[in-house]
Write a protein that holds these residues in place. Sequence first.
Motif, mmCIF file in Angstrom:
data_model
loop_
_atom_site.group_PDB
_atom_site.id
_atom_site.type_symbol
_atom_site.label_atom_id
_atom_site.label_comp_id
_atom_site.label_asym_id
_atom_site.label_seq_id
_atom_site.Cartn_x
_atom_site.Cartn_y
_atom_site.Cartn_z
ATOM 1 N N LYS A 4 0.868 -1.203 0.240
ATOM 2 C CA LYS A 4 -0.090 -0.270 0.646
ATOM 3 C C LYS A 4 1.457 1.005 -0.265
ATOM 4 C CE LYS A 4 -4.328 -1.782 1.664
ATOM 5 N NZ LYS A 4 -5.542 -1.783 3.006
ATOM 6 N N GLU A 5 1.888 0.837 1.137
ATOM 7 C CA GLU A 5 2.794 2.555 0.843
ATOM 8 C C GLU A 5 3.400 2.343 -0.885
ATOM 9 O OE1 GLU A 5 5.616 2.573 4.182
ATOM 10 O OE2 GLU A 5 4.317 1.137 5.168
ATOM 11 N N LEU A 6 3.905 1.617 -1.487
ATOM 12 C CA LEU A 6 4.487 1.667 -2.576
ATOM 13 C C LEU A 6 3.775 2.305 -3.303
ATOM 14 C CD1 LEU A 6 6.099 1.286 -5.009
ATOM 15 C CD2 LEU A 6 5.498 -1.112 -5.673
ATOM 16 N N GLN A 7 1.910 1.412 -3.545
ATOM 17 C CA GLN A 7 0.912 2.234 -4.713
ATOM 18 C C GLN A 7 1.231 3.828 -4.247
ATOM 19 O OE1 GLN A 7 -1.647 -0.247 -3.613
ATOM 20 N NE2 GLN A 7 -1.972 -1.846 -5.496
ATOM 21 N N GLN A 8 1.397 4.037 -2.464
ATOM 22 C CA GLN A 8 0.675 5.362 -2.613
ATOM 23 C C GLN A 8 1.638 7.011 -3.185
ATOM 24 O OE1 GLN A 8 -1.807 7.263 -1.173
ATOM 25 N NE2 GLN A 8 -0.865 9.298 -2.207
ATOM 26 N N ALA A 9 3.439 5.980 -3.098
ATOM 27 C CA ALA A 9 3.596 6.527 -3.261
ATOM 28 C C ALA A 9 3.934 6.344 -5.083
ATOM 29 C CB ALA A 9 5.660 6.099 -3.226
ATOM 30 N N LEU A 10 4.017 5.388 -6.009
ATOM 31 C CA LEU A 10 3.693 5.617 -7.220
ATOM 32 C C LEU A 10 2.269 6.155 -7.598
ATOM 33 C CD1 LEU A 10 3.902 1.983 -7.838
ATOM 34 C CD2 LEU A 10 5.443 3.909 -8.605
ATOM 35 N N THR A 11 2.054 6.207 -6.934
ATOM 36 C CA THR A 11 0.445 7.254 -6.837
ATOM 37 C C THR A 11 0.690 8.600 -7.177
ATOM 38 O OG1 THR A 11 -1.433 6.015 -6.365
ATOM 39 C CG2 THR A 11 -1.972 8.340 -6.489
ATOM 40 N N ASP A 12 1.633 8.983 -4.994
ATOM 41 C CA ASP A 12 1.927 10.077 -5.803
ATOM 42 C C ASP A 12 3.481 10.493 -7.269
ATOM 43 O OD1 ASP A 12 0.533 10.740 -3.284
ATOM 44 O OD2 ASP A 12 2.635 10.344 -2.226
ATOM 45 N N LEU A 13 4.069 9.836 -7.288
ATOM 46 C CA LEU A 13 4.683 10.449 -8.375
ATOM 47 C C LEU A 13 3.858 10.771 -9.877
ATOM 48 C CD1 LEU A 13 7.759 7.525 -7.651
ATOM 49 C CD2 LEU A 13 8.072 10.015 -7.579
ATOM 50 N N LEU A 14 2.961 9.936 -9.719
ATOM 51 C CA LEU A 14 2.243 10.105 -11.244
ATOM 52 C C LEU A 14 0.652 11.519 -11.203
ATOM 53 C CD1 LEU A 14 2.077 6.118 -11.762
ATOM 54 C CD2 LEU A 14 3.711 7.999 -13.084
ATOM 55 N N ALA A 15 0.883 11.814 -9.991
ATOM 56 C CA ALA A 15 -0.071 12.665 -9.590
ATOM 57 C C ALA A 15 0.401 14.281 -11.011
ATOM 58 C CB ALA A 15 -0.028 13.316 -8.495
ATOM 59 N N PRO A 16 1.597 14.004 -11.276
ATOM 60 C CA PRO A 16 1.275 15.678 -12.102
ATOM 61 C C PRO A 16 0.666 14.687 -14.156
ATOM 62 C CG PRO A 16 2.884 15.635 -11.159
ATOM 63 C CD PRO A 16 2.913 14.264 -10.550
ATOM 64 N N ALA A 17 0.418 13.657 -13.925
ATOM 65 C CA ALA A 17 0.135 12.882 -15.480
ATOM 66 C C ALA A 17 -0.952 12.134 -14.765
ATOM 67 C CB ALA A 17 0.947 11.239 -15.091
ATOM 68 N N LEU A 18 -1.394 11.967 -13.927
ATOM 69 C CA LEU A 18 -3.124 11.505 -13.882
ATOM 70 C C LEU A 18 -4.100 11.843 -12.710
ATOM 71 C CD1 LEU A 18 -1.714 7.542 -14.229
ATOM 72 C CD2 LEU A 18 -2.199 8.998 -15.628
ATOM 73 N N GLY A 19 -3.508 12.916 -12.069
ATOM 74 C CA GLY A 19 -4.013 13.417 -10.937
ATOM 75 C C GLY A 19 -5.093 14.724 -11.140
ATOM 76 N N SER A 20 -5.501 14.724 -12.818
ATOM 77 C CA SER A 20 -6.451 15.270 -12.151
ATOM 78 C C SER A 20 -7.479 14.450 -13.592
ATOM 79 C CB SER A 20 -6.443 17.258 -13.204
ATOM 80 O OG SER A 20 -5.647 17.105 -14.285
ATOM 81 N N ASP A 21 -8.932 15.337 -13.720
ATOM 82 C CA ASP A 21 -10.024 14.601 -15.192
ATOM 83 C C ASP A 21 -8.782 14.672 -16.836
ATOM 84 O OD1 ASP A 21 -11.459 13.571 -13.171
ATOM 85 O OD2 ASP A 21 -13.224 15.991 -14.182
ATOM 86 N N GLU A 22 -8.601 16.522 -16.619
ATOM 87 C CA GLU A 22 -7.186 16.648 -17.453
ATOM 88 C C GLU A 22 -6.378 15.976 -18.038
ATOM 89 O OE1 GLU A 22 -4.993 20.032 -18.709
ATOM 90 O OE2 GLU A 22 -6.771 20.682 -18.862
ATOM 91 N N ALA A 23 -5.420 15.690 -16.944
ATOM 92 C CA ALA A 23 -4.277 14.684 -17.292
ATOM 93 C C ALA A 23 -4.502 13.105 -17.892
ATOM 94 C CB ALA A 23 -3.883 15.140 -15.980
ATOM 95 N N ARG A 24 -6.224 12.983 -17.067
ATOM 96 C CA ARG A 24 -5.971 11.199 -16.700
ATOM 97 C C ARG A 24 -6.972 11.169 -18.635
ATOM 98 N NH1 ARG A 24 -7.258 11.491 -12.069
ATOM 99 N NH2 ARG A 24 -9.488 12.560 -11.935
ATOM 100 N N ALA A 25 -7.519 12.162 -19.187
ATOM 101 C CA ALA A 25 -7.632 11.895 -20.208
ATOM 102 C C ALA A 25 -6.779 12.072 -21.185
ATOM 103 C CB ALA A 25 -8.687 13.450 -20.374
ATOM 104 N N ARG A 26 -5.346 12.731 -21.108
ATOM 105 C CA ARG A 26 -4.613 13.054 -22.247
ATOM 106 C C ARG A 26 -4.317 11.660 -21.905
ATOM 107 N NH1 ARG A 26 -2.182 17.490 -19.562
ATOM 108 N NH2 ARG A 26 -0.722 15.869 -18.727
ATOM 109 N N ALA A 27 -4.135 10.586 -20.815
ATOM 110 C CA ALA A 27 -2.788 9.400 -20.720
ATOM 111 C C ALA A 27 -3.980 8.719 -21.545
ATOM 112 C CB ALA A 27 -2.779 9.202 -19.643
ATOM 113 N N ALA A 28 -5.138 9.058 -21.391
ATOM 114 C CA ALA A 28 -6.216 7.546 -21.760
ATOM 115 C C ALA A 28 -6.140 7.787 -23.329
ATOM 116 C CB ALA A 28 -7.715 7.725 -21.067
ATOM 117 N N LYS A 29 -6.230 9.630 -23.982
ATOM 118 C CA LYS A 29 -5.378 9.204 -25.548
ATOM 119 C C LYS A 29 -4.465 8.894 -25.698
ATOM 120 C CE LYS A 29 -8.325 13.556 -26.027
ATOM 121 N NZ LYS A 29 -8.821 14.946 -25.827
ATOM 122 N N GLY A 30 -3.315 8.399 -24.836
ATOM 123 C CA GLY A 30 -2.450 8.589 -25.210
ATOM 124 C C GLY A 30 -1.891 6.609 -25.379
ATOM 125 N N ILE A 31 -3.025 6.005 -24.669
ATOM 126 C CA ILE A 31 -3.011 4.408 -24.712
ATOM 127 C C ILE A 31 -4.094 3.994 -25.543
ATOM 128 C CG2 ILE A 31 -4.185 2.827 -22.842
ATOM 129 C CD1 ILE A 31 -3.748 4.306 -20.889
#
Length: 167
Positions: free
Chosen positions: A128-155
């Motif tokens: 769980k700590e690792l998952q939280q660390a990864l979540t924190d690291l990925l927040a700039p890429a996935l931390g907002s609706d706009e960022a998640r939509a951008r990531a999904a478009k890439g996928i």
Amino acid sequence: LGGYAASAPSVSLIEDLVKSCGVDARESKTLATKIQKACVDFNVGGAGRSGHILQIFMKRHLVDKYAYGSFPMGVPDPSRKPLSTHLNSPGPIVGQVRMVVHPSAFLRASRTRVYCYSADPTYHTKRKELQQALTDLLAPALGSDEARARAAKGIFGAELPAWYSTM
């Protein structure tokens, strides 16, 4: 007992992944290095007890679309095709299965559920700590609706599927 050996992903592989999620090229190398460091810090693939169990539960109507019976190393086993028929038989159920991890199934909790367990108690208790660390690291890429939509478009190749939602 030993399973198939797999090495940790390289920084360049992680870098390519985060780039595909919309992280700019300049930041992707730094982010990839931090992700790899977090994995080392939390003993991912480290010196503890080896062995993990990954359980994947999938809606029955999706099994034949995303999974197939296989021999070792992923070689298809035609005697268990379609896989759903084999799984619904009175048994015994034998052999290996491979799954295609397609976002349309694995990004929707109503279709699949994934559970992980580790033989290494240190790693397992810190997951769980690792998952939280990864979540924190990925927040700039996935931390907002706009960022998640951008990531999904890439996928998904620049086009969001009709069912896509940032919720």
